[in-house]
Design a protein around this motif. Structure first.
Motif, PDB file in Angstrom:
ATOM      1  N   ARG A  62      -3.635  -2.969   5.172  1.00 33.59           N
ATOM      2  CA  ARG A  62      -2.483  -4.278   4.941  1.00 33.59           C
ATOM      3  C   ARG A  62      -2.855  -5.049   3.812  1.00 33.59           C
ATOM      4  NH1 ARG A  62      -0.881  -7.594  10.227  1.00 33.59           N
ATOM      5  NH2 ARG A  62      -0.005  -5.386  10.548  1.00 33.59           N
ATOM      6  N   VAL A  63      -1.845  -5.251   2.967  1.00 27.51           N
ATOM      7  CA  VAL A  63      -1.878  -6.298   1.740  1.00 27.51           C
ATOM      8  C   VAL A  63      -0.897  -7.066   1.590  1.00 27.51           C
ATOM      9  CG1 VAL A  63      -1.605  -5.936  -0.686  1.00 27.51           C
ATOM     10  CG2 VAL A  63      -2.575  -4.062   0.690  1.00 27.51           C
ATOM     11  N   ARG A  64      -1.292  -8.351   1.444  1.00 27.58           N
ATOM     12  CA  ARG A  64      -0.519  -9.563   1.060  1.00 27.58           C
ATOM     13  C   ARG A  64      -0.508  -9.701  -0.360  1.00 27.58           C
ATOM     14  NH1 ARG A  64      -1.324 -13.878   4.790  1.00 27.58           N
ATOM     15  NH2 ARG A  64       0.565 -13.033   5.733  1.00 27.58           N
ATOM     16  N   MET A  65       0.680  -9.387  -1.034  1.00 28.55           N
ATOM     17  CA  MET A  65       0.838  -9.507  -2.347  1.00 28.55           C
ATOM     18  C   MET A  65       0.513 -11.056  -2.909  1.00 28.55           C
ATOM     19  SD  MET A  65       1.683  -6.470  -3.218  1.00 28.55           S
ATOM     20  CE  MET A  65       2.181  -6.644  -4.949  1.00 28.55           C
ATOM     21  N   GLY A  66      -0.226 -10.985  -4.103  1.00 29.59           N
ATOM     22  CA  GLY A  66      -0.715 -12.160  -4.475  1.00 29.59           C
ATOM     23  C   GLY A  66      -2.075 -12.590  -4.187  1.00 29.59           C
ATOM     24  N   SER A  67      -2.643 -12.114  -3.107  1.00 29.99           N
ATOM     25  CA  SER A  67      -4.050 -12.253  -2.616  1.00 29.99           C
ATOM     26  C   SER A  67      -4.979 -11.538  -3.556  1.00 29.99           C
ATOM     27  CB  SER A  67      -4.179 -11.946  -1.015  1.00 29.99           C
ATOM     28  OG  SER A  67      -3.764 -10.609  -0.925  1.00 29.99           O
ATOM     29  N   LYS A  68      -6.431 -11.391  -3.162  1.00 30.42           N
ATOM     30  CA  LYS A  68      -7.413 -10.764  -3.772  1.00 30.42           C
ATOM     31  C   LYS A  68      -7.689  -9.299  -2.787  1.00 30.42           C
ATOM     32  CE  LYS A  68      -9.113 -13.298  -7.342  1.00 30.42           C
ATOM     33  NZ  LYS A  68     -10.493 -13.223  -8.253  1.00 30.42           N
ATOM     34  N   ASP A  69      -6.777  -8.783  -1.948  1.00 35.11           N
ATOM     35  CA  ASP A  69      -7.186  -7.916  -1.167  1.00 35.11           C
ATOM     36  C   ASP A  69      -7.338  -6.679  -1.868  1.00 35.11           C
ATOM     37  OD1 ASP A  69      -6.798  -9.692   0.813  1.00 35.11           O
ATOM     38  OD2 ASP A  69      -4.722  -8.846   1.552  1.00 35.11           O
ATOM     39  N   ILE A  70      -6.712  -6.394  -2.966  1.00 28.94           N
ATOM     40  CA  ILE A  70      -6.775  -5.216  -3.600  1.00 28.94           C
ATOM     41  C   ILE A  70      -6.819  -5.577  -5.063  1.00 28.94           C
ATOM     42  CG2 ILE A  70      -5.747  -3.459  -2.005  1.00 28.94           C
ATOM     43  CD1 ILE A  70      -2.988  -3.808  -3.422  1.00 28.94           C
ATOM     44  N   ALA A 129       1.367  -2.359  -9.778  1.00 26.97           N
ATOM     45  CA  ALA A 129       1.966  -1.298  -9.565  1.00 26.97           C
ATOM     46  C   ALA A 129       2.783  -1.153  -8.535  1.00 26.97           C
ATOM     47  CB  ALA A 129       0.591  -0.043  -9.918  1.00 26.97           C
ATOM     48  N   MET A 130       2.497  -1.943  -7.549  1.00 27.37           N
ATOM     49  CA  MET A 130       3.390  -2.062  -6.224  1.00 27.37           C
ATOM     50  C   MET A 130       4.794  -2.833  -6.330  1.00 27.37           C
ATOM     51  SD  MET A 130       0.404  -1.976  -3.514  1.00 27.37           S
ATOM     52  CE  MET A 130       1.422  -1.637  -1.965  1.00 27.37           C
ATOM     53  N   VAL A 131       4.726  -3.499  -7.250  1.00 26.19           N
ATOM     54  CA  VAL A 131       6.048  -4.219  -7.330  1.00 26.19           C
ATOM     55  C   VAL A 131       7.210  -3.308  -7.590  1.00 26.19           C
ATOM     56  CG1 VAL A 131       7.255  -5.793  -8.701  1.00 26.19           C
ATOM     57  CG2 VAL A 131       4.906  -6.209  -8.338  1.00 26.19           C
ATOM     58  N   GLY A 132       8.148  -3.647  -6.659  1.00 32.32           N
ATOM     59  CA  GLY A 132       9.246  -2.962  -6.649  1.00 32.32           C
ATOM     60  C   GLY A 132       9.240  -1.478  -6.006  1.00 32.32           C
ATOM     61  N   GLU A 143       3.818   2.102   3.277  1.00 30.89           N
ATOM     62  CA  GLU A 143       4.210   2.762   4.567  1.00 30.89           C
ATOM     63  C   GLU A 143       5.322   1.635   5.578  1.00 30.89           C
ATOM     64  OE1 GLU A 143       0.423   3.350   6.595  1.00 30.89           O
ATOM     65  OE2 GLU A 143       0.183   5.094   5.555  1.00 30.89           O
ATOM     66  N   ARG A 144       5.117   0.350   5.043  1.00 32.92           N
ATOM     67  CA  ARG A 144       5.825  -0.685   5.915  1.00 32.92           C
ATOM     68  C   ARG A 144       5.816  -1.851   4.980  1.00 32.92           C
ATOM     69  NH1 ARG A 144       4.037  -3.884  10.948  1.00 32.92           N
ATOM     70  NH2 ARG A 144       2.223  -3.444   9.800  1.00 32.92           N
ATOM     71  N   ILE A 145       7.046  -2.557   5.000  1.00 33.86           N
ATOM     72  CA  ILE A 145       7.164  -3.831   4.167  1.00 33.86           C
ATOM     73  C   ILE A 145       7.789  -4.991   5.282  1.00 33.86           C
ATOM     74  CG2 ILE A 145       8.530  -5.058   2.354  1.00 33.86           C
ATOM     75  CD1 ILE A 145       9.013  -2.300   1.081  1.00 33.86           C
ATOM     76  N   GLY A 146       6.737  -5.738   5.194  1.00 35.05           N
ATOM     77  CA  GLY A 146       6.780  -6.914   6.065  1.00 35.05           C
ATOM     78  C   GLY A 146       7.529  -8.132   5.398  1.00 35.05           C
ATOM     79  N   ARG A 147       8.178  -8.980   5.953  1.00 34.00           N
ATOM     80  CA  ARG A 147       9.155  -9.982   5.216  1.00 34.00           C
ATOM     81  C   ARG A 147       8.093 -11.503   5.657  1.00 34.00           C
ATOM     82  NH1 ARG A 147      11.643  -7.857   1.331  1.00 34.00           N
ATOM     83  NH2 ARG A 147      12.856  -6.350   2.424  1.00 34.00           N
ATOM     84  N   LYS A 148       8.028 -12.608   5.114  1.00 34.01           N
ATOM     85  CA  LYS A 148       7.631 -13.919   5.328  1.00 34.01           C
ATOM     86  C   LYS A 148       8.564 -14.459   6.376  1.00 34.01           C
ATOM     87  CE  LYS A 148       5.907 -15.107   0.771  1.00 34.01           C
ATOM     88  NZ  LYS A 148       5.963 -16.177  -0.419  1.00 34.01           N
TER      89      LYS A 148
END
Length: 114
Positions: free
Chosen positions: A25-33, A40-43, A106-111
């Motif tokens: 599970r990744v939150r964009m903008g964090s340092k998870d990955i 590369a995941m943008v878009g 696999e899945r995209i969540g929304r804020k």
């Protein structure tokens, strides 16, 4: 994630263990990955796959070495990779080794509130 690229790695039981298909599970903008993976995941859309080659500057070091491996073999692989990046004495100078990642959304969540 920490594979020789064969899809199966030997396990303690002697049977092949599937080493692909781990989910994070990744939150964009964090340092998870690593930041290179986030860029590369943008878009990307649900189900989309990409193979990403990351220079060391935007690789594991940019995410505080996350995601961390859970297996003994994975941990040893990371230690070896760090030695390559940092060098291991005068006979083995630092080398900016790249990593290759296969990424699938696999899945995209929304804020909340969107």
């Amino acid at each position: 994630m920490y594979s020789k690229g064969m899809g199966y790695e030997p396990s303690e039981e002697g049977l092949g263990r599937k080493d692909t298909g781990e989910s994070y599970r990744v939150r964009m903008g964090s340092k998870d990955i690593p930041v290179g993976i986030q860029a590369a995941m943008v878009g990307m859309k649900k189900g989309e796959k990409r193979r990403v080659e990351l220079p060391s500057a935007v690789g594991f070091d940019s995410s505080d070495w996350a995601p961390a491996p859970t297996t003994r073999r994975g941990k040893a692989t990371i230690v070896s990779y760090r030695r390559i990046l940092e060098g291991n004495g005068p006979s083995s100078p630092p080398f900016p080794a790249e990593t290759i990642w296969d990424v699938q959304v696999e899945r995209i969540g929304r804020k909340k509130g969107e």
